[in-house]
Write a protein that holds these residues in place. Sequence first.
Motif, PDB file in Angstrom:
ATOM      1  N   GLN A 101      -0.275  25.261 -38.822  1.00 18.60           N
ATOM      2  CA  GLN A 101      -0.971  24.342 -38.403  1.00 18.60           C
ATOM      3  C   GLN A 101      -0.802  23.157 -37.484  1.00 18.60           C
ATOM      4  OE1 GLN A 101       0.127  22.306 -42.293  1.00 18.60           O
ATOM      5  NE2 GLN A 101      -0.996  21.107 -42.573  1.00 18.60           N
ATOM      6  N   VAL A 161      -8.575  27.976 -46.506  1.00 25.88           N
ATOM      7  CA  VAL A 161      -7.108  28.145 -46.883  1.00 25.88           C
ATOM      8  C   VAL A 161      -5.921  27.854 -45.522  1.00 25.88           C
ATOM      9  CG1 VAL A 161      -7.413  28.614 -49.296  1.00 25.88           C
ATOM     10  CG2 VAL A 161      -6.578  29.657 -47.557  1.00 25.88           C
ATOM     11  N   HIS A 199       2.676  20.469 -46.493  1.00 27.21           N
ATOM     12  CA  HIS A 199       2.091  19.332 -46.195  1.00 27.21           C
ATOM     13  C   HIS A 199       1.548  17.574 -46.661  1.00 27.21           C
ATOM     14  CE1 HIS A 199       0.760  21.118 -51.363  1.00 27.21           C
ATOM     15  NE2 HIS A 199       1.625  22.361 -49.976  1.00 27.21           N
ATOM     16  N   TYR A 220      -8.040  19.539 -46.830  1.00 26.01           N
ATOM     17  CA  TYR A 220      -8.754  20.923 -47.225  1.00 26.01           C
ATOM     18  C   TYR A 220      -7.582  21.653 -48.330  1.00 26.01           C
ATOM     19  CZ  TYR A 220      -5.111  19.969 -43.500  1.00 26.01           C
ATOM     20  OH  TYR A 220      -4.241  20.497 -42.413  1.00 26.01           O
ATOM     21  N   CYS A 221      -7.357  23.062 -48.406  1.00 22.82           N
ATOM     22  CA  CYS A 221      -5.941  23.224 -49.187  1.00 22.82           C
ATOM     23  C   CYS A 221      -5.217  24.440 -48.079  1.00 22.82           C
ATOM     24  CB  CYS A 221      -7.227  25.125 -50.140  1.00 22.82           C
ATOM     25  SG  CYS A 221      -5.593  25.649 -51.105  1.00 22.82           S
ATOM     26  N   VAL A 222      -3.899  23.889 -48.720  1.00 20.90           N
ATOM     27  CA  VAL A 222      -3.088  24.137 -47.926  1.00 20.90           C
ATOM     28  C   VAL A 222      -1.745  24.222 -48.323  1.00 20.90           C
ATOM     29  CG1 VAL A 222      -2.322  21.593 -47.544  1.00 20.90           C
ATOM     30  CG2 VAL A 222      -0.891  23.250 -45.254  1.00 20.90           C
ATOM     31  N   LEU A 223      -1.072  25.693 -48.223  1.00 20.07           N
ATOM     32  CA  LEU A 223      -0.132  26.015 -48.961  1.00 20.07           C
ATOM     33  C   LEU A 223       1.211  26.433 -48.156  1.00 20.07           C
ATOM     34  CD1 LEU A 223       1.006  28.068 -51.657  1.00 20.07           C
ATOM     35  CD2 LEU A 223      -0.102  29.582 -50.745  1.00 20.07           C
ATOM     36  N   ARG A 240      -7.110  30.929 -53.803  1.00 19.58           N
ATOM     37  CA  ARG A 240      -7.359  29.577 -53.141  1.00 19.58           C
ATOM     38  C   ARG A 240      -8.618  30.348 -52.372  1.00 19.58           C
ATOM     39  NH1 ARG A 240      -4.564  28.326 -57.126  1.00 19.58           N
ATOM     40  NH2 ARG A 240      -3.275  26.500 -57.334  1.00 19.58           N
ATOM     41  N   SER A 271      -4.802  22.475 -53.660  1.00 15.86           N
ATOM     42  CA  SER A 271      -3.240  22.947 -52.515  1.00 15.86           C
ATOM     43  C   SER A 271      -2.079  22.593 -53.523  1.00 15.86           C
ATOM     44  CB  SER A 271      -2.962  21.273 -51.698  1.00 15.86           C
ATOM     45  OG  SER A 271      -3.352  21.450 -50.309  1.00 15.86           O
TER      46      SER A 271
END
Length: 332
Positions: free
Chosen positions: A135, A153, A158, A164-167, A308, A320
Amino acid sequence: MKKNTGPKRMDDIARLAGVSKPTVSRALQDSPLVSDETKKRILEIARRHGYVVNRNAQNLRRRRTDTIAVVIDFPHLPDNRLTDPFHFELLGNITNALAVRQQDVLLCSSQSAHSGGFEHLLSNKGVDGIIFLGQSGHHEEFRALARTAVPFVVWGAHRDDATYCVLGSDNPLGGRLVAERFRSLKRKRAMFLGPRGHIEIEQRHRSFAESWGRAFEELEVPDLSFVASRDAMLERLDSGKPAPDAVFAGSDTMAMGALAALRERGIEVPADCSVCGYDDSPSAVHHSPPLTTIRQDTRMAGAILVERLMQAIQGTPAASVLLPTDLIVRAT
């Protein structure tokens, strides 16, 4: 007249199973609208009579390619090469999770993906969605991408302003766990080892500092490699200043580099100095001595990233996820 024993069509499978043609189609796509019992009966009949699903035609009807792009972007790796065992394990678990869903994988470098544009990946490369591994430096780009129709994703850290979807794992918790461990061991001269500008490692560093609550040394390295960490630690140990009695490295690979330097200078671990890494990569348990570390569950990460992304591809907002982290105490 010779009886036709060749492969059956979908109409034939529907007649033999006593169901409608749409039900056969749904069963072959593993749709939840068809009961498991009916699905099993249809699949058994289809196999027995040599029915083969035409995936290309099916995908054309659904406007899907069943191919996912995985964009690898870890700028703090030496020469931008994928060398860290943790990243290989994460990539492997993503690939396994995609294979379970019968999805193919297109591996892309960050340079080609960012230069060509992400819409280009979907249209010209024929992928249904994108998983970004890394990222750093692209947060604003991801925020802009979230305003488009591109399903994606991100594996990363975080942030409150992420749209946006972040893991990612609970990096602040990881930093606190290490600080608490060093305090319980009565350590006084702690050190944090890692590069600057890496958002996940910065979160670990900041949380460690807050929880440690006293002065500690910061040893910056240019990248995440074993060699850079070993060389930086050797130079520090040869400086004439008192050696640290606790080292928290931002990754397992960097921790192993520090351990090699400590060994070369005759500093006993853990008697004279405690060392903790981060990731619980496969090499951590096999290292001599086995490395104390913070675990990131890559199997869970791979499964949830794929889950996701599939939600995003189907048009459902994907939330997320913050993965749990645990301190794994071994011999260092």
